[in-house]
Design a protein around this motif. Structure first.
Motif, short mmCIF file in Angstrom:
data_model
loop_
_atom_site.label_atom_id
_atom_site.label_comp_id
_atom_site.label_asym_id
_atom_site.label_seq_id
_atom_site.Cartn_x
_atom_site.Cartn_y
_atom_site.Cartn_z
N ASN A 60 -26.58 38.87 -5.11
CA ASN A 60 -25.48 39.71 -5.55
C ASN A 60 -25.90 40.77 -6.57
OD1 ASN A 60 -23.32 38.33 -4.09
ND2 ASN A 60 -23.88 36.60 -5.40
N LEU A 61 -27.18 41.05 -6.64
CA LEU A 61 -27.69 41.95 -7.67
C LEU A 61 -27.02 43.33 -7.68
CD1 LEU A 61 -29.63 42.17 -10.02
CD2 LEU A 61 -31.40 42.90 -8.42
N PRO A 62 -26.82 43.98 -6.55
CA PRO A 62 -26.16 45.29 -6.61
C PRO A 62 -24.77 45.23 -7.26
CG PRO A 62 -27.18 44.98 -4.46
CD PRO A 62 -27.25 43.66 -5.18
N GLU A 63 -23.98 44.23 -6.89
CA GLU A 63 -22.64 44.10 -7.47
C GLU A 63 -22.72 43.76 -8.96
OE1 GLU A 63 -23.62 42.37 -4.71
OE2 GLU A 63 -22.51 43.46 -3.16
N LEU A 64 -23.67 42.90 -9.34
CA LEU A 64 -23.82 42.55 -10.75
C LEU A 64 -24.24 43.76 -11.58
CD1 LEU A 64 -25.54 39.08 -10.30
CD2 LEU A 64 -23.20 39.51 -11.05
N LEU A 65 -25.14 44.57 -11.04
CA LEU A 65 -25.55 45.78 -11.74
C LEU A 65 -24.36 46.73 -11.91
CD1 LEU A 65 -29.04 46.46 -10.14
CD2 LEU A 65 -28.56 45.73 -12.48
N ASP A 66 -23.53 46.84 -10.87
CA ASP A 66 -22.33 47.68 -10.97
C ASP A 66 -21.41 47.17 -12.08
OD1 ASP A 66 -23.18 49.32 -8.93
OD2 ASP A 66 -21.92 48.37 -7.39
N GLN A 67 -21.24 45.84 -12.17
CA GLN A 67 -20.38 45.26 -13.19
C GLN A 67 -20.90 45.57 -14.60
OE1 GLN A 67 -19.85 41.07 -12.58
NE2 GLN A 67 -19.02 41.33 -10.52
N VAL A 68 -22.20 45.43 -14.77
CA VAL A 68 -22.80 45.70 -16.08
C VAL A 68 -22.66 47.18 -16.43
CG1 VAL A 68 -25.02 45.80 -17.33
CG2 VAL A 68 -24.40 43.77 -16.02
N THR A 69 -22.90 48.03 -15.45
CA THR A 69 -22.79 49.47 -15.67
C THR A 69 -21.37 49.84 -16.07
OG1 THR A 69 -24.57 49.88 -14.10
CG2 THR A 69 -23.14 51.73 -14.60
N GLU A 70 -20.38 49.32 -15.35
CA GLU A 70 -18.99 49.62 -15.68
C GLU A 70 -18.60 49.08 -17.04
OE1 GLU A 70 -16.77 51.64 -14.22
OE2 GLU A 70 -18.51 52.18 -13.01
N ALA A 71 -19.03 47.88 -17.36
CA ALA A 71 -18.72 47.30 -18.67
C ALA A 71 -19.34 48.15 -19.78
CB ALA A 71 -19.23 45.87 -18.75
N GLY A 72 -20.54 48.65 -19.54
CA GLY A 72 -21.19 49.52 -20.52
C GLY A 72 -20.47 50.83 -20.71
N ARG A 73 -20.03 51.41 -19.61
CA ARG A 73 -19.30 52.69 -19.70
C ARG A 73 -18.03 52.53 -20.50
NH1 ARG A 73 -20.01 54.10 -13.67
NH2 ARG A 73 -22.02 55.11 -13.72
N GLY A 74 -17.35 51.42 -20.32
CA GLY A 74 -16.11 51.18 -21.04
C GLY A 74 -16.32 51.11 -22.54
N LYS A 75 -17.53 50.84 -22.96
CA LYS A 75 -17.84 50.75 -24.39
C LYS A 75 -18.75 51.89 -24.83
CE LYS A 75 -17.20 45.83 -24.44
NZ LYS A 75 -17.71 44.53 -24.78
N ARG A 76 -18.78 52.94 -24.03
CA ARG A 76 -19.59 54.13 -24.32
C ARG A 76 -21.07 53.79 -24.46
NH1 ARG A 76 -15.86 57.30 -28.69
NH2 ARG A 76 -13.99 57.29 -27.44
#
Length: 110
Positions: A60-76
């Motif tokens: 599930n690495l692609p989806e997990l990377l997307d989750q981390v990226t989105e969580a990071g964006r939400g916190k600038r």
């Protein structure tokens, strides 16, 4: 850069001079590992569970990377995802975790 022959020669030299210490340290590590493993009644079950988590993360690495990226964006936060080892962040060590100094610097820059 040294050749494979130079590397092999250096390893042979080290084994001649340090071989006994390497052997003793290996035995000690193995004994300590065996001792630690014996303290877990369900070691094999835990090992299987860890293997399952690892396999799931890889699958599930692609989806997990997307989750981390989105969580990071939400916190600038800016998230860097390397496609290859050559794409890693400049100054980072190949195949290793950041040093304590690197981690502290990253926290301070937030």
């Amino acid at each position: 850069m040294s050749s494979r022959r130079d590397t092999a020669d250096r390893l042979r030299e080290l084994m001649e001079t340090e071989g006994d210490a390497v052997a003793q340290n290996t035995r000690t590590v193995n004994q300590l590992s065996d001792y630690a493993i014996q303290r877990f009644d369900d070691y094999e079950d835990l090992r299987d569970a860890a293997r399952g988590i690892k396999e799931s993360a890889i699958e599930n690495l692609p989806e997990l990377l997307d989750q981390v990226t989105e969580a990071g964006r939400g916190k600038r936060r800016q998230v860097h995802v390397a496609q290859t080892a050559a794409d890693r962040e400049p100054g980072s060590s190949r195949g290793s975790w950041p040093t304590r100094r690197q981690r502290n610097w990253s926290r301070a820059s937030r």
